[in-house]
Write a protein that holds these residues in place. Structure first.
Motif, PDB file in Angstrom:
ATOM      1  N   PHE A  50     -23.086  28.622  14.274  1.00  0.00           N
ATOM      2  CA  PHE A  50     -22.575  28.340  12.953  1.00  0.00           C
ATOM      3  C   PHE A  50     -22.975  27.589  11.979  1.00  0.00           C
ATOM      4  O   PHE A  50     -22.050  27.396  10.804  1.00  0.00           O
ATOM      5  CB  PHE A  50     -21.653  26.569  13.289  1.00  0.00           C
ATOM      6  CG  PHE A  50     -20.847  26.752  14.821  1.00  0.00           C
ATOM      7  CD1 PHE A  50     -20.008  26.743  15.196  1.00  0.00           C
ATOM      8  CD2 PHE A  50     -22.145  26.765  16.673  1.00  0.00           C
ATOM      9  CE1 PHE A  50     -19.088  27.248  16.266  1.00  0.00           C
ATOM     10  CE2 PHE A  50     -21.498  27.141  17.546  1.00  0.00           C
ATOM     11  CZ  PHE A  50     -19.852  27.634  17.771  1.00  0.00           C
ATOM     12  N   ILE A  68     -13.278  25.017  14.363  1.00  0.00           N
ATOM     13  CA  ILE A  68     -14.543  24.173  14.063  1.00  0.00           C
ATOM     14  C   ILE A  68     -14.405  23.444  13.185  1.00  0.00           C
ATOM     15  O   ILE A  68     -14.749  22.609  12.716  1.00  0.00           O
ATOM     16  CB  ILE A  68     -15.560  26.012  14.250  1.00  0.00           C
ATOM     17  CG1 ILE A  68     -15.637  26.261  15.134  1.00  0.00           C
ATOM     18  CG2 ILE A  68     -16.434  25.501  12.971  1.00  0.00           C
ATOM     19  CD1 ILE A  68     -15.902  28.163  14.203  1.00  0.00           C
ATOM     20  N   HIS A  71     -13.630  19.807  14.159  1.00  0.00           N
ATOM     21  CA  HIS A  71     -15.136  19.913  14.998  1.00  0.00           C
ATOM     22  C   HIS A  71     -16.036  18.521  13.873  1.00  0.00           C
ATOM     23  O   HIS A  71     -16.606  19.305  12.800  1.00  0.00           O
ATOM     24  CB  HIS A  71     -16.036  20.826  15.553  1.00  0.00           C
ATOM     25  CG  HIS A  71     -17.375  19.827  16.331  1.00  0.00           C
ATOM     26  ND1 HIS A  71     -18.267  19.151  15.825  1.00  0.00           N
ATOM     27  CD2 HIS A  71     -17.113  19.569  17.521  1.00  0.00           C
ATOM     28  CE1 HIS A  71     -18.707  18.897  17.074  1.00  0.00           C
ATOM     29  NE2 HIS A  71     -18.670  19.768  18.502  1.00  0.00           N
ATOM     30  N   LEU A  74     -19.759  20.398  13.851  1.00  0.00           N
ATOM     31  CA  LEU A  74     -20.673  22.095  13.491  1.00  0.00           C
ATOM     32  C   LEU A  74     -18.742  22.125  11.944  1.00  0.00           C
ATOM     33  O   LEU A  74     -19.248  22.873  11.153  1.00  0.00           O
ATOM     34  CB  LEU A  74     -19.043  22.663  14.230  1.00  0.00           C
ATOM     35  CG  LEU A  74     -20.234  22.458  15.791  1.00  0.00           C
ATOM     36  CD1 LEU A  74     -19.319  23.256  16.942  1.00  0.00           C
ATOM     37  CD2 LEU A  74     -21.542  23.426  15.598  1.00  0.00           C
ATOM     38  N   SER A  75     -18.289  21.192  11.954  1.00  0.00           N
ATOM     39  CA  SER A  75     -17.616  21.613  10.064  1.00  0.00           C
ATOM     40  C   SER A  75     -18.747  21.347   9.240  1.00  0.00           C
ATOM     41  O   SER A  75     -18.666  21.854   7.962  1.00  0.00           O
ATOM     42  CB  SER A  75     -16.746  20.347   9.974  1.00  0.00           C
ATOM     43  OG  SER A  75     -16.754  19.013  10.031  1.00  0.00           O
TER      44      SER A  75
END
Length: 467
Positions: A50, A68, A71, A74-75
């Motif tokens: 990611f 994503i 999130h 994850l962002s």
């Protein structure tokens, strides 16, 4: 007192080492064995899958990008977003209506409706506005190689490329249709501006046709100007807008170049600029003339764009273009005898550049790869379509029988001098007797683009299929 299973008793470093030997599906299963393993693997998993991700302008793919971005963890890992020209396959399936039904049954729009309604840009705006560490936005028309987990022939593909089924046709990367990149760059820039995102890099790598045209850069507006002014790296691949661009008149040439010139004028903070053009087009020659000198138009109804000033520029890469030595450095010859076919104009260019640079030049790197030289027409150097091209090489030393290479590079070090190196490389520049060069051979170009984008194996963008 209950004891931990042998696997969980291992140090985290060994668990990470074990996970590095697994394929992507196996890694997904391993992460689901228990919560403790998931916690120990999550950071490395997030960095690998990611940090850099590739998406299509398709509803399932863009919705994944939004997921994503929403999130909480994850962002914060996603720093590079690549938009591919791939589309979901719509032909080659036994059931021609299968993919549209798969889209509508899950609430997704077909690609054409996604673009025409503006929903594609809205999804990009939503995602870009929620990626706090977004640094690079890219555009490409190929899949990355070197997927180390899944074998030497595996690729990093766009998220959602298998949507609609697991048929062999969907797995075959050669069945993926491609769309023109021309309208995609404006969409990305407007989405970034609307999201108030300020990435530092815009990178376009294109191997197929078509490339970007000057119309792709007609994006200078209040919403996009902050994006352009914040760019530090700009990499583009441009072609003429018409197949017979060289036949256009001067006024048509200037009108076609106008959007590109205005675009570059807004990137005054750029530190690394890479411009790839297409061979046998005059667009590169004309644009380089403007970059170096500025073109004062005598036609009053065409706005004049001043020459470009890039005070922060550290790296300038120019590739896949035809031009003459005078476009980069002004060379003056006493008579036409100096332009005989056996004279290397690259050697003259190196000497002229060495003389033009100040003694205390701050130039730290210089490289030339796969240089060609056009032939002459009636003793005068020119660039007509189909001009005879001759390959230029560099000898290891000045001896006539010295081994030859097709690349030469300089990197500043203690006691080194770019002026001395240029004079020395001019002495080692060598051109063999004329042999036709096949302009349709892209093997060298592909090798160059692998060098451009060699980070695919470092931070992948493949979907975790078992999540």
């Amino acid at each position: 007192m209950a004891t931990l299973p042998p696997m969980l008793a291992l140090p985290p470093e060994l668990i990470l080492r074990i996970s590095s030997t697994l394929t992507t599906p196996e890694l997904g299963c391993f992460r689901r064995t228990c919560k403790q393993v998931e916690v120990q693997l999550f950071d490395s998993f997030a960095r690998e899958f990611f940090t850099k991700r590739q998406f299509m302008i398709e509803h399932p793919s863009l919705q994944a990008l939004v997921g994503i971005a929403n999130h909480p963890v994850l962002s914060k890992h996603l720093v590079e977003v690549i938009i591919s020209t791939d589309t979901l396959p719509s032909s080659g399936l036994a059931d021609q209506d299968r993919l549209p039904r798969a889209l509508s049954s899950r609430g997704y729009m077909p690609r054409e409706m996604l673009i025409h309604t503006g929903r594609a840009r809205d999804l990009l705006v939503e995602a870009f506005s929620k990626l706090p560490k977004l640094r690079t936005v890219g555009l490409r028309d190929y899949d990355g190689k070197d997927r180390f987990r899944d074998g030497e022939h595996a690729y990093w593909r766009s998220y959602g490329w298998r949507f609609g089924g697991d048929d062999a046709d969907l797995r075959d990367r050669h069945h993926c249709a491609q769309v023109s990149p021309v309208p995609l760059l404006p969409m990305l820039l407007y989405a970034l501006g609307s999201a108030r995102a300020t990435p530092s890099n815009v990178e376009v790598f294109l191997r197929r046709h078509p490339k970007l045209t000057p119309a792709s850069f007609d994006v200078v507006a209040d919403v996009t100007t902050p994006v352009l002014r914040g760019l530090r790296t700009v990499m583009l691949h441009i072609m003429a807008p018409y197949p017979h661009y060289r036949a256009l008149g001067d006024d048509d040439d200037l009108w076609c170049q106008l959007p590109f010139k205005r675009f570059l004028q807004e990137t005054a903070a750029v530190e690394e600029l890479r411009l790839n053009f297409e061979p046998n087009e005059t667009l590169a020659h004309q644009m380089l003339g403007w970059l170096g000198e500025g073109v004062s138009s005598a036609i009053t109804n065409i706005p004049h764009v001043p020459s470009l000033a890039l005070p922060a520029l550290r790296t300038l890469d120019l590739g896949k273009l035809n031009t003459d030595v005078g476009t980069l450095v002004t060379l003056r010859c006493k008579d036409q005898a100096e332009y005989q076919d056996d004279t290397s104009r690259w050697a003259a260019f190196f000497v002229a550049l060495a003389r033009a640079l100040p003694t205390s030049s701050s130039l730290t790197r210089f490289s030339v790869g796969y240089p060609n030289q056009a032939g002459t027409v009636d003793g005068v150097h020119s660039l007509p379509y189909g001009a005879e091209l001759r390959r230029v090489f560099f000898k290891k030393d000045q001896a006539d029988d010295s081994p030859k290479e097709d690349k030469a590079s300089f990197r500043a070090g203690y006691g080194s001098s770019i002026k001395h190196w240029l004079e020395e490389i001019a002495e080692r520049t060598w051109m063999p007797s004329y042999q036709p060069i096949d302009l349709t051979d892209d093997s060298e170009d592909d090798e160059n683009e692998e060098d451009e984008d060699g980070s695919d194996d470092a931070d992948g963008d493949e979907e975790d299929e078992d999540e």
